[in-house]
Design an enzyme around this catalytic site. Structure first.
Site, PDB file in Angstrom:
ATOM      1  CG  HIS A 124     -40.136  54.501 -16.485  1.00  0.00           C
ATOM      2  ND1 HIS A 124     -40.301  53.314 -17.158  1.00  0.00           N
ATOM      3  CD2 HIS A 124     -41.379  54.876 -16.104  1.00  0.00           C
ATOM      4  CE1 HIS A 124     -41.592  53.006 -17.201  1.00  0.00           C
ATOM      5  NE2 HIS A 124     -42.264  53.939 -16.561  1.00  0.00           N
ATOM      6  NE  ARG A 157     -42.296  45.041 -17.339  1.00  0.00           N
ATOM      7  CZ  ARG A 157     -41.599  45.311 -18.437  1.00  0.00           C
ATOM      8  NH1 ARG A 157     -40.338  44.947 -18.517  1.00  0.00           N
ATOM      9  NH2 ARG A 157     -42.164  45.936 -19.450  1.00  0.00           N
ATOM     10  CD  GLN A 179     -44.013  50.118 -15.421  1.00  0.00           C
ATOM     11  OE1 GLN A 179     -43.968  51.041 -16.216  1.00  0.00           O
ATOM     12  NE2 GLN A 179     -44.480  48.933 -15.749  1.00  0.00           N
ATOM     13  CD  GLU A 215     -44.662  56.143 -17.298  1.00  0.00           C
ATOM     14  OE1 GLU A 215     -44.563  55.821 -18.484  1.00  0.00           O
ATOM     15  OE2 GLU A 215     -44.827  55.309 -16.404  1.00  0.00           O
ATOM     16  CE  LYS A 260     -42.356  54.378 -20.906  1.00  0.00           C
ATOM     17  NZ  LYS A 260     -42.812  53.039 -20.663  1.00  0.00           N
ATOM     18  CB  SER A 276     -45.024  45.144 -14.015  1.00  0.00           C
ATOM     19  OG  SER A 276     -44.590  46.051 -14.988  1.00  0.00           O
ATOM     20  CG  HIS A 297     -44.806  54.211 -11.698  1.00  0.00           C
ATOM     21  ND1 HIS A 297     -43.487  54.492 -11.949  1.00  0.00           N
ATOM     22  CD2 HIS A 297     -45.344  53.865 -12.892  1.00  0.00           C
ATOM     23  CE1 HIS A 297     -43.233  54.323 -13.242  1.00  0.00           C
ATOM     24  NE2 HIS A 297     -44.340  53.932 -13.839  1.00  0.00           N
ATOM     25  CE  LYS A 325     -44.167  42.420 -20.587  1.00  0.00           C
ATOM     26  NZ  LYS A 325     -44.427  43.811 -20.968  1.00  0.00           N
TER      27      LYS A 325
END
Length: 417
Positions: free
Chosen positions: A107, A289, A105, A132, A130, A103, A270, A295
């Site tokens: 953070h 998301r 999304q 990453e 989060k 998806s 991203h 979802k």
């Protein structure tokens, strides 16, 4: 220092059977593992996250999992990490094998994470940020960050269906804001928010028209790159009728070669599209998301939080830096305290190599090569091969006696405060 047996997540988007780098690493690390040909092997989790706590692969150690070991011996984290992160391993290390798009999304940063977790704990399970980083193992494709405005304006002109969702007013404002950085962010936010808040029937109709037009053009042998045609058709086949299919006109398409990385800070939109990568992140599950997903989509939070700073795709590639004290080590050191990743590339000419001690716990993954590993902190020597994973406590070194002729490729996650 001890070997780990790590948890595999079989999410539907993963590559299937032995097409998956995750499956290949797992079966190579433990030849008794049965890989099912028709099952997806999406993620290998190397860490102590409660949803995937690694098992300690040494029955002389009474703790069963890495999480239990760290809880009993928090000093293994190193004093700085132990104090800064309240006795927790601050990162989760992963391998991902992506077959279908994940998806779109973003953070949240720490402040927003605290608020979202308090308000909607069912959607936001913890109060941590989060950030990453993804490092390509095979050619890796993703979407990341907003494109330069000129590119978005170009798509608004060449893709009428996209223009219809953004609307004339917002599209004209974006075009007239080119060159004025402050206004660009504001008008970009307006355009993206307009699209994301489009009525379902409107965007599904426009998407169907676009897909039909691009399919016909492709069938007639025409160049569809002006509509980003090949990616559009691929995403639409995976997520028909999904608003995320239009995000390809807003977001950069990034192609990473093996060893190249992208860092995804807070609020950066991203999506991973295809390929295999090493991923390291702060220990959190918070995801807002925006599409390409069945979802929950939290449109208002998403549109409010995003970083609307357009930048070219090339600026999203995060550089690694060769370690001054060890020419085999390349550091990926992002602008957050939670994690750093080292790529350790040992040439075939080197047969003895020491994984240097550092003042924090680390997790070491063998991607290629074989060696016997010895450490004063290990109960016995350990055979390392492709897929082996080691936990290394703070300030411990590991001596490798390398037996593979072509050297070794290792990745080490740690926290360099």
């Amino acid at each position: 220092v001890f070997p780990l047996s790590c948890v595999v997540q079989k999410y539907a988007w993963g590559k299937v059977g032995l097409d998956s780098e995750v499956a290949k690493l797992v079966v190579s690390g433990d030849p008794l593992t049965v890989i099912e040909d028709d099952k997806p092997y999406a993620e290998l989790w190397m860490g102590a996250h409660p949803k995937g706590d690694a098992l300690i692969k040494d029955n002389r150690i009474s703790q069963r999992t890495l999480g239990q070991w760290i809880a009993d011996y928090p000093g293994c984290l190193g004093s700085k990490v132990k104090d800064t992160f309240q006795g927790q391993l601050p990162f989760l290390f992963k391998v991902l094998s992506v077959n279908l798009a994940l998806s779109i999304q973003a953070h949240p940063n720490r402040e927003l994470a605290v608020r979202l977790h308090a308000q909607f704990p069912e959607h936001y399970p913890d109060s941590n940020h989060k950030p990453e980083m993804a490092i390509a193992l095979t050619p890796f494709e993703g979407l990341c960050g907003f494109r330069p405005v000129e590119e978005i304006v170009g798509f608004l002109k060449s893709v009428p269906e996209f223009h219809a969702l953004v609307g004339n007013e917002a599209a004209e404002e974006l075009q007239s804001s080119v060159g004025d950085a402050g206004r660009v962010s504001e008008t970009l936010k307006k355009c993206f928010t307009r699209m994301m808040n489009c009525e379902k029937k409107v965007f599904v109709d426009q998407l169907n028209m676009l897909v039909k037009r691009v399919s016909e053009e492709a069938a007639a042998g025409k160049d569809t790159s002006g509509s980003n045609g090949d990616l559009l058709l691929r995403l639409h086949s995976q997520f028909p009728g999904d608003i995320g299919c239009f995000s390809i006109y807003f977001l950069n398409r990034i192609m990473l070669e093996p060893g190249e990385a992208m860092f995804l800070g807070a609020n950066e939109p991203h999506a991973y599209l295809y390929g295999d990568c090493i991923e390291c992140m702060a220990c959190s599950d918070n995801t807002v998301r925006a599409g390409l997903t069945p979802k929950y989509i939290d449109v208002s939070t998403l549109c409010e939080m995003l970083n609307y700073s357009p930048a070219p795709a090339s600026s999203k590639i995060f550089p690694s830096v060769r370690d001054a004290s060890d020419p085999c080590v390349f550091l990926y050191d992002p602008p957050v305290p939670d994690f750093t990743v080292m790529r350790i590339q040992i040439p075939g000419s080197v047969k003895q190599y020491t994984v240097a001690p550092i003042d924090c716990a680390g997790i070491l993954l063998v991607v290629t090569g074989e060696a016997t590993a010895a450490s004063a902190a290990a109960l016995s020597d350990m055979a390392l091969r492709r897929g082996s994973v080691l936990f290394i406590s703070a300030n411990e070194s590991v001596a490798l006696h390398i037996t593979s002729p072509a050297g070794m490729l290792l990745f080490r996650a740690c926290c360099l405060l």
